[in-house]
Design a protein around this motif. Structure first.
Motif, PDB file in Angstrom:
ATOM      1  N   ILE A  36       0.869  -1.179   0.000  1.00  0.00           N
ATOM      2  CA  ILE A  36       0.000   0.000   0.000  1.00  0.00           C
ATOM      3  C   ILE A  36       0.904   1.226   0.000  1.00  0.00           C
ATOM      4  O   ILE A  36       1.997   1.209   0.585  1.00  0.00           O
ATOM      5  CB  ILE A  36      -0.976  -0.017   1.201  1.00  0.00           C
ATOM      6  N   SER A  37       0.456   2.272  -0.671  1.00  0.00           N
ATOM      7  CA  SER A  37       1.265   3.486  -0.773  1.00  0.00           C
ATOM      8  C   SER A  37       0.808   4.538   0.239  1.00  0.00           C
ATOM      9  O   SER A  37      -0.289   4.466   0.796  1.00  0.00           O
ATOM     10  CB  SER A  37       1.167   4.069  -2.188  1.00  0.00           C
ATOM     11  N   PHE A  38       1.656   5.528   0.422  1.00  0.00           N
ATOM     12  CA  PHE A  38       1.358   6.668   1.278  1.00  0.00           C
ATOM     13  C   PHE A  38       0.026   7.300   0.871  1.00  0.00           C
ATOM     14  O   PHE A  38      -0.845   7.526   1.709  1.00  0.00           O
ATOM     15  CB  PHE A  38       2.502   7.686   1.159  1.00  0.00           C
ATOM     16  N   SER A  39      -0.151   7.566  -0.426  1.00  0.00           N
ATOM     17  CA  SER A  39      -1.376   8.242  -0.878  1.00  0.00           C
ATOM     18  C   SER A  39      -2.604   7.354  -0.694  1.00  0.00           C
ATOM     19  O   SER A  39      -3.684   7.846  -0.373  1.00  0.00           O
ATOM     20  CB  SER A  39      -1.255   8.713  -2.322  1.00  0.00           C
ATOM     21  N   GLU A  40      -2.456   6.041  -0.873  1.00  0.00           N
ATOM     22  CA  GLU A  40      -3.589   5.136  -0.677  1.00  0.00           C
ATOM     23  C   GLU A  40      -4.017   5.099   0.787  1.00  0.00           C
ATOM     24  O   GLU A  40      -5.209   5.078   1.090  1.00  0.00           O
ATOM     25  CB  GLU A  40      -3.239   3.738  -1.181  1.00  0.00           C
ATOM     26  N   VAL A  41      -3.046   5.121   1.700  1.00  0.00           N
ATOM     27  CA  VAL A  41      -3.363   5.115   3.132  1.00  0.00           C
ATOM     28  C   VAL A  41      -4.066   6.416   3.521  1.00  0.00           C
ATOM     29  O   VAL A  41      -5.060   6.399   4.250  1.00  0.00           O
ATOM     30  CB  VAL A  41      -2.098   4.909   3.992  1.00  0.00           C
ATOM     31  N   THR A  42      -3.572   7.550   3.022  1.00  0.00           N
ATOM     32  CA  THR A  42      -4.202   8.824   3.386  1.00  0.00           C
ATOM     33  C   THR A  42      -5.624   8.913   2.840  1.00  0.00           C
ATOM     34  O   THR A  42      -6.500   9.477   3.484  1.00  0.00           O
ATOM     35  CB  THR A  42      -3.367  10.035   2.929  1.00  0.00           C
ATOM     36  N   LYS A  43      -5.866   8.331   1.677  1.00  0.00           N
ATOM     37  CA  LYS A  43      -7.228   8.322   1.123  1.00  0.00           C
ATOM     38  C   LYS A  43      -8.158   7.463   1.970  1.00  0.00           C
ATOM     39  O   LYS A  43      -9.341   7.778   2.115  1.00  0.00           O
ATOM     40  CB  LYS A  43      -7.219   7.828  -0.320  1.00  0.00           C
ATOM     41  N   LEU A  44      -7.641   6.372   2.524  1.00  0.00           N
ATOM     42  CA  LEU A  44      -8.454   5.544   3.416  1.00  0.00           C
ATOM     43  C   LEU A  44      -8.732   6.278   4.731  1.00  0.00           C
ATOM     44  O   LEU A  44      -9.797   6.129   5.320  1.00  0.00           O
ATOM     45  CB  LEU A  44      -7.765   4.211   3.705  1.00  0.00           C
ATOM     46  N   ALA A  45      -7.774   7.076   5.180  1.00  0.00           N
ATOM     47  CA  ALA A  45      -7.901   7.763   6.465  1.00  0.00           C
ATOM     48  C   ALA A  45      -8.904   8.906   6.421  1.00  0.00           C
ATOM     49  O   ALA A  45      -9.612   9.154   7.394  1.00  0.00           O
ATOM     50  CB  ALA A  45      -6.539   8.296   6.912  1.00  0.00           C
ATOM     51  N   PHE A  46      -8.964   9.608   5.285  1.00  0.00           N
ATOM     52  CA  PHE A  46      -9.817  10.788   5.184  1.00  0.00           C
ATOM     53  C   PHE A  46     -10.713  10.684   3.962  1.00  0.00           C
ATOM     54  O   PHE A  46     -10.233  10.778   2.835  1.00  0.00           O
ATOM     55  CB  PHE A  46      -8.966  12.061   5.075  1.00  0.00           C
ATOM     56  N   TYR A  61       3.214   3.608  10.901  1.00  0.00           N
ATOM     57  CA  TYR A  61       2.681   2.248  10.785  1.00  0.00           C
ATOM     58  C   TYR A  61       3.332   1.325  11.796  1.00  0.00           C
ATOM     59  O   TYR A  61       4.423   1.583  12.307  1.00  0.00           O
ATOM     60  CB  TYR A  61       2.878   1.703   9.367  1.00  0.00           C
ATOM     61  N   SER A  62       2.624   0.226  12.075  1.00  0.00           N
ATOM     62  CA  SER A  62       3.169  -0.843  12.917  1.00  0.00           C
ATOM     63  C   SER A  62       2.602  -2.168  12.434  1.00  0.00           C
ATOM     64  O   SER A  62       1.606  -2.210  11.717  1.00  0.00           O
ATOM     65  CB  SER A  62       2.827  -0.608  14.392  1.00  0.00           C
ATOM     66  N   GLU A  63       3.250  -3.230  12.830  1.00  0.00           N
ATOM     67  CA  GLU A  63       2.841  -4.593  12.460  1.00  0.00           C
ATOM     68  C   GLU A  63       2.886  -4.832  10.953  1.00  0.00           C
ATOM     69  O   GLU A  63       2.100  -5.604  10.416  1.00  0.00           O
ATOM     70  CB  GLU A  63       1.443  -4.914  13.000  1.00  0.00           C
ATOM     71  N   ALA A  64       3.819  -4.174  10.253  1.00  0.00           N
ATOM     72  CA  ALA A  64       3.960  -4.376   8.812  1.00  0.00           C
ATOM     73  C   ALA A  64       4.877  -5.563   8.545  1.00  0.00           C
ATOM     74  O   ALA A  64       5.556  -6.063   9.441  1.00  0.00           O
ATOM     75  CB  ALA A  64       4.526  -3.120   8.156  1.00  0.00           C
ATOM     76  N   SER A  67       9.917  -4.457   7.679  1.00  0.00           N
ATOM     77  CA  SER A  67      10.172  -3.377   8.638  1.00  0.00           C
ATOM     78  C   SER A  67       8.905  -3.197   9.458  1.00  0.00           C
ATOM     79  O   SER A  67       7.920  -2.670   8.990  1.00  0.00           O
ATOM     80  CB  SER A  67      10.547  -2.088   7.911  1.00  0.00           C
ATOM     81  N   LYS A  68       8.928  -3.675  10.665  1.00  0.00           N
ATOM     82  CA  LYS A  68       7.719  -3.820  11.476  1.00  0.00           C
ATOM     83  C   LYS A  68       7.032  -2.506  11.822  1.00  0.00           C
ATOM     84  O   LYS A  68       5.825  -2.445  11.932  1.00  0.00           O
ATOM     85  CB  LYS A  68       8.050  -4.575  12.754  1.00  0.00           C
ATOM     86  N   GLU A  69       7.808  -1.424  12.031  1.00  0.00           N
ATOM     87  CA  GLU A  69       7.199  -0.148  12.372  1.00  0.00           C
ATOM     88  C   GLU A  69       8.047   0.995  11.858  1.00  0.00           C
ATOM     89  O   GLU A  69       9.246   0.838  11.615  1.00  0.00           O
ATOM     90  CB  GLU A  69       6.968  -0.013  13.870  1.00  0.00           C
ATOM     91  N   GLY A  70       7.394   2.130  11.654  1.00  0.00           N
ATOM     92  CA  GLY A  70       8.119   3.283  11.160  1.00  0.00           C
ATOM     93  C   GLY A  70       7.173   4.335  10.617  1.00  0.00           C
ATOM     94  O   GLY A  70       5.978   4.330  10.901  1.00  0.00           O
ATOM     95  N   THR A  71       7.729   5.228   9.806  1.00  0.00           N
ATOM     96  CA  THR A  71       6.972   6.309   9.201  1.00  0.00           C
ATOM     97  C   THR A  71       7.001   6.137   7.695  1.00  0.00           C
ATOM     98  O   THR A  71       8.055   5.880   7.117  1.00  0.00           O
ATOM     99  CB  THR A  71       7.569   7.670   9.587  1.00  0.00           C
TER     100      THR A  71
END
Length: 94
Positions: A36-46, A61-64, A67-71
């Motif tokens: 999933i991309s940054f833009s796809e996540v932001t569209k889901l959020a708002f 993010y976490s539980e990915a 790389s389990k967590e990060g920005t």
């Protein structure tokens, strides 16, 4: 390879179109695919994202997968797994 396999691409390989339940701002969402991309996540959020000259988004993010967590930064993608969580916030840097 049999005839039914001819012409199939990577996107048709087993598991490429698997559905995962991910959490965006604590809301469960169904996502198809392993990334999933940054833009796809932001569209889901708002549903109606705040926009403006100075609006910025932060995606943590976490539980990915891997790389389990990060920005997650604009333009980046991340590999997900069942239960990956995203915390998305919008700020105005004015």
């Amino acid at each position: 390879m049999n005839n039914s396999d001819k012409g199939k691409g990577k996107e048709d390989a087993p598991g490429q179109n698997k559905e995962f339940t991910i959490y965006v701002n604590a809301t469960p969402e169904t996502w198809t695919g392993k990334e999933i991309s940054f833009s796809e996540v932001t569209k889901l959020a708002f549903e109606n994202p705040p926009y403006g000259e100075y609006t910025e988004y932060q995606v943590v993010y976490s539980e990915a997968r891997g790389s389990k967590e990060g920005t997650l930064a604009e333009g980046q993608t991340i590999k997900i797994k069942e239960g990956t969580e995203f915390d998305v916030s919008a700020t105005d840097r004015s």
